[in-house]
Design an enzyme around this catalytic site. Sequence first.
Site, PDB file in Angstrom:
ATOM      1  N   LYS A 271      -0.543   6.795 -23.829  1.00 39.45           N
ATOM      2  CA  LYS A 271       0.111   7.114 -25.216  1.00 39.45           C
ATOM      3  C   LYS A 271       1.697   7.006 -25.170  1.00 39.45           C
ATOM      4  O   LYS A 271       1.716   5.697 -25.468  1.00 39.45           O
ATOM      5  CB  LYS A 271      -0.151   8.518 -25.740  1.00 39.45           C
ATOM      6  CG  LYS A 271      -1.511   9.540 -25.634  1.00 39.45           C
ATOM      7  CD  LYS A 271      -2.699   8.505 -25.249  1.00 39.45           C
ATOM      8  CE  LYS A 271      -4.069   9.150 -25.120  1.00 39.45           C
ATOM      9  NZ  LYS A 271      -4.128  10.506 -24.494  1.00 39.45           N
TER      10      LYS A 271
ATOM     11  N   TYR B 123       0.798  -1.203  -0.054  1.00 35.30           N
ATOM     12  CA  TYR B 123      -0.079   0.012   0.051  1.00 35.30           C
ATOM     13  C   TYR B 123       0.767   1.258  -0.154  1.00 35.30           C
ATOM     14  O   TYR B 123       0.518   2.352  -0.657  1.00 35.30           O
ATOM     15  CB  TYR B 123      -0.758  -0.123   1.315  1.00 35.30           C
ATOM     16  CG  TYR B 123      -2.005   1.002   1.207  1.00 35.30           C
ATOM     17  CD1 TYR B 123      -3.102   0.895   0.700  1.00 35.30           C
ATOM     18  CD2 TYR B 123      -1.641   2.350   1.521  1.00 35.30           C
ATOM     19  CE1 TYR B 123      -4.076   1.744   0.476  1.00 35.30           C
ATOM     20  CE2 TYR B 123      -2.630   3.237   1.432  1.00 35.30           C
ATOM     21  CZ  TYR B 123      -3.988   2.851   1.093  1.00 35.30           C
ATOM     22  OH  TYR B 123      -4.971   3.918   0.877  1.00 35.30           O
TER      23      TYR B 123
ATOM     24  N   ASP C  96       1.507  19.177 -21.487  1.00 40.38           N
ATOM     25  CA  ASP C  96       0.818  18.214 -21.351  1.00 40.38           C
ATOM     26  C   ASP C  96       1.498  17.169 -22.426  1.00 40.38           C
ATOM     27  O   ASP C  96       1.761  17.275 -23.743  1.00 40.38           O
ATOM     28  CB  ASP C  96      -0.492  18.234 -22.143  1.00 40.38           C
ATOM     29  CG  ASP C  96      -1.573  17.207 -22.675  1.00 40.38           C
ATOM     30  OD1 ASP C  96      -0.905  16.002 -22.718  1.00 40.38           O
ATOM     31  OD2 ASP C  96      -2.679  17.451 -22.663  1.00 40.38           O
TER      32      ASP C  96
ATOM     33  N   ALA D 239       1.381  13.799 -23.424  1.00 37.13           N
ATOM     34  CA  ALA D 239       0.965  12.396 -23.685  1.00 37.13           C
ATOM     35  C   ALA D 239       1.950  11.997 -24.893  1.00 37.13           C
ATOM     36  O   ALA D 239       2.115  10.730 -24.759  1.00 37.13           O
ATOM     37  CB  ALA D 239      -0.443  12.792 -24.252  1.00 37.13           C
TER      38      ALA D 239
ATOM     39  N   PHE E 276      -6.365  19.638 -25.044  1.00 33.77           N
ATOM     40  CA  PHE E 276      -7.052  18.475 -25.464  1.00 33.77           C
ATOM     41  C   PHE E 276      -8.574  18.371 -24.895  1.00 33.77           C
ATOM     42  O   PHE E 276      -8.735  19.101 -23.911  1.00 33.77           O
ATOM     43  CB  PHE E 276      -6.291  17.127 -25.061  1.00 33.77           C
ATOM     44  CG  PHE E 276      -6.924  15.933 -25.156  1.00 33.77           C
ATOM     45  CD1 PHE E 276      -6.978  15.307 -26.515  1.00 33.77           C
ATOM     46  CD2 PHE E 276      -7.171  14.876 -24.145  1.00 33.77           C
ATOM     47  CE1 PHE E 276      -7.620  14.339 -26.844  1.00 33.77           C
ATOM     48  CE2 PHE E 276      -7.817  13.858 -24.347  1.00 33.77           C
ATOM     49  CZ  PHE E 276      -8.020  13.355 -25.864  1.00 33.77           C
ATOM     50  N   ASP E 277      -9.360  17.585 -25.288  1.00 31.37           N
ATOM     51  CA  ASP E 277     -11.038  17.562 -24.944  1.00 31.37           C
ATOM     52  C   ASP E 277     -11.141  17.620 -23.571  1.00 31.37           C
ATOM     53  O   ASP E 277     -11.716  18.310 -22.901  1.00 31.37           O
ATOM     54  CB  ASP E 277     -11.603  17.071 -25.775  1.00 31.37           C
ATOM     55  CG  ASP E 277     -11.487  15.489 -25.993  1.00 31.37           C
ATOM     56  OD1 ASP E 277     -10.665  14.963 -25.332  1.00 31.37           O
ATOM     57  OD2 ASP E 277     -12.155  14.802 -26.847  1.00 31.37           O
TER      58      ASP E 277
ATOM     59  N   HIS F 177     -20.725  12.418 -29.541  1.00 32.75           N
ATOM     60  CA  HIS F 177     -20.035  11.226 -30.284  1.00 32.75           C
ATOM     61  C   HIS F 177     -20.168  10.106 -29.614  1.00 32.75           C
ATOM     62  O   HIS F 177     -19.944   9.087 -30.268  1.00 32.75           O
ATOM     63  CB  HIS F 177     -18.667  11.797 -30.733  1.00 32.75           C
ATOM     64  CG  HIS F 177     -17.852  12.115 -29.474  1.00 32.75           C
ATOM     65  ND1 HIS F 177     -18.017  13.307 -28.838  1.00 32.75           N
ATOM     66  CD2 HIS F 177     -16.681  11.580 -29.106  1.00 32.75           C
ATOM     67  CE1 HIS F 177     -16.982  13.326 -27.910  1.00 32.75           C
ATOM     68  NE2 HIS F 177     -16.290  12.271 -27.920  1.00 32.75           N
TER      69      HIS F 177
HETATM   70  C1  LIG Z   1      -5.423  11.162 -24.272  1.00 31.69           C
HETATM   71  C2  LIG Z   1      -4.998  12.666 -23.699  1.00 31.69           C
HETATM   72  C3  LIG Z   1      -5.358  13.259 -22.590  1.00 31.69           C
HETATM   73  C4  LIG Z   1      -5.958  12.566 -21.532  1.00 31.69           C
HETATM   74  O1  LIG Z   1      -5.498  11.266 -21.096  1.00 31.69           O
HETATM   75  P1  LIG Z   1      -6.449  10.040 -20.596  1.00 31.69           P
HETATM   76  O2  LIG Z   1      -5.420   8.935 -20.173  1.00 31.69           O
HETATM   77  O3  LIG Z   1      -7.304   9.655 -21.489  1.00 31.69           O
HETATM   78  O4  LIG Z   1      -7.247  10.594 -19.359  1.00 31.69           O
HETATM   79  C5  LIG Z   1      -4.594  14.527 -22.212  1.00 31.69           C
HETATM   80  N1  LIG Z   1      -3.982  15.150 -23.297  1.00 31.69           N
HETATM   81  C6  LIG Z   1      -3.651  14.707 -24.318  1.00 31.69           C
HETATM   82  C7  LIG Z   1      -2.996  15.468 -25.465  1.00 31.69           C
HETATM   83  C8  LIG Z   1      -4.132  13.303 -24.661  1.00 31.69           C
HETATM   84  O5  LIG Z   1      -3.849  12.861 -25.953  1.00 31.69           O
END
Ligand SMILES: *Cc1c(COP(=O)(O)O)cnc(C)c1O
Length: 456
Positions: free
Chosen positions: A257, A71, A214, A216, A123-124, A448
């Site tokens: 990613k 833990y 960000d 990713a 990102f969304d 969507h």
């Molecule tokens: C996928 C993504 C996110 C969100 O990450 P999740 O792991 O899906 O919650 C944030 N920013 C970018 C650029 C992404 O491609």
Amino acid sequence: MRTIIEPFKIKMVEPIQMTTREQRQAIMVKAGYNPFLIPAEDVLIDLLTDSGTSAMSAEQWAAMMRGDESYAGARSFTRFETVVKSLTGLRHIIPTHQGRAAERILFSVIGGPGKVIPSNTHFDTTRANIEHGGAEAIDLIDPRNTDPTFRAPFKGNMDVPALERLIEEVGRDNVPLVMMTITNNATGGQPVSMANLKAVRAVCDRYGLPMFIDAARFAENAWFIQQREEGFKDKSLRQIAHEIFAMANGVTMSAKKDALVNIGGFLALDDDDLAMQCRSVLILTEGFPTYGGLAGRDLEAIAQGLEEILDPDYMRYRIRSVEFLGEKLIEAGVPIFEPPGGHAIYIDAKRFLPHIPAEQFPGQALMAALYLEGGVRSCEIGSVMFGRYDAEGRFHGAPNELVRLAIPRRVYTQSHIEYLIEVVIEVFQNRAQIRGLKFAYEAPVLRHFMSTFTPV
Ligand SMILES: *Cc1c(COP(=O)(O)O)cnc(C)c1O
């Protein structure tokens, strides 16, 4: 130059399902022409997303077996923390179950009404988390870069003069941080240049603002800098990544990613106070700071994946296979968002299906045609996702009608890509027969995911 091959061999296989056109027709009708409602086993080549769909390596699976599920203070956390610290140079490493959890924690602490968060393009999930807390999310991208036909090496860049104007206009005290999304997922997976990151950093320094990344797809972005930007040809992907992160005060990351795993994420910070506040939210909503919503084995897989992603042979194959797909489509006259991005090819449905107006969803119609023709699952990024109604109830289409072919990492081989090219070209040759769609059920939010359609 010799053929660039997959720099791996296959140890375990997962069969994929062949279906007939008649079967696919029935499946599509049952799914209401919504790719999210198609059972995955009825898909031959699944390009819905590159998120969480990577194939893990033998070393990642081995690392998972070594996962320490204690833990608190697990050995697996130490390994994860060491890898992320050495990559980012940041002092506070906070594991989360996905990228959006890192975003929610961060913006619940520093966001809120009256705050403005600029980005090259949010990102969304980032936008949704910022807005959920009452702050405003602003995209600052040169409009030319959202034009699918405009070719430039770094179309993901922030519009730096627009950033300065925004900070002057709303006041620096209302801007808690500036976010840079690399690569720019919402704008065709296009990269951001080191020069642009430096220019944004300079603006942040002038106003005393933190810069967040960000990350990713940080490794794919590092590859584009190495290949396309003056002065980086002889630097390794790791050196370039270090140079990027050295500018950052914080990082949010979706490990689904560029950490080559199926689940996970993190928040990395340099500010002690902010880290303390974020950890408090983490404990409330994710878990104790040494696991944060993940199992020990997940932390191990992320740590290993972050090492593997910077392998130049992997990245050369990765980017080249996406580029190859793009080149072949362009050669056949298929309109795509140019130049090809890092993780996906975006077909321009507006030019592909000029006879279908925005209110009949050309992107969704093309997605359906690709599935019917070859069992390929793609994702519309157009008026289904971003169309809006005005106060009088009139429909306004999205600026672009795109269909994304997102390529999962290390999953498909060259012959899958060749097959995909054949399917797209066949659909293109018969495009005059494709009809538009209309709503059968229109979901009130996140249309969507849940809406269904019928042909007009
Ligand atoms: C996928 C993504 C996110 C969100 O990450 P999740 O792991 O899906 O919650 C944030 N920013 C970018 C650029 C992404 O491609």
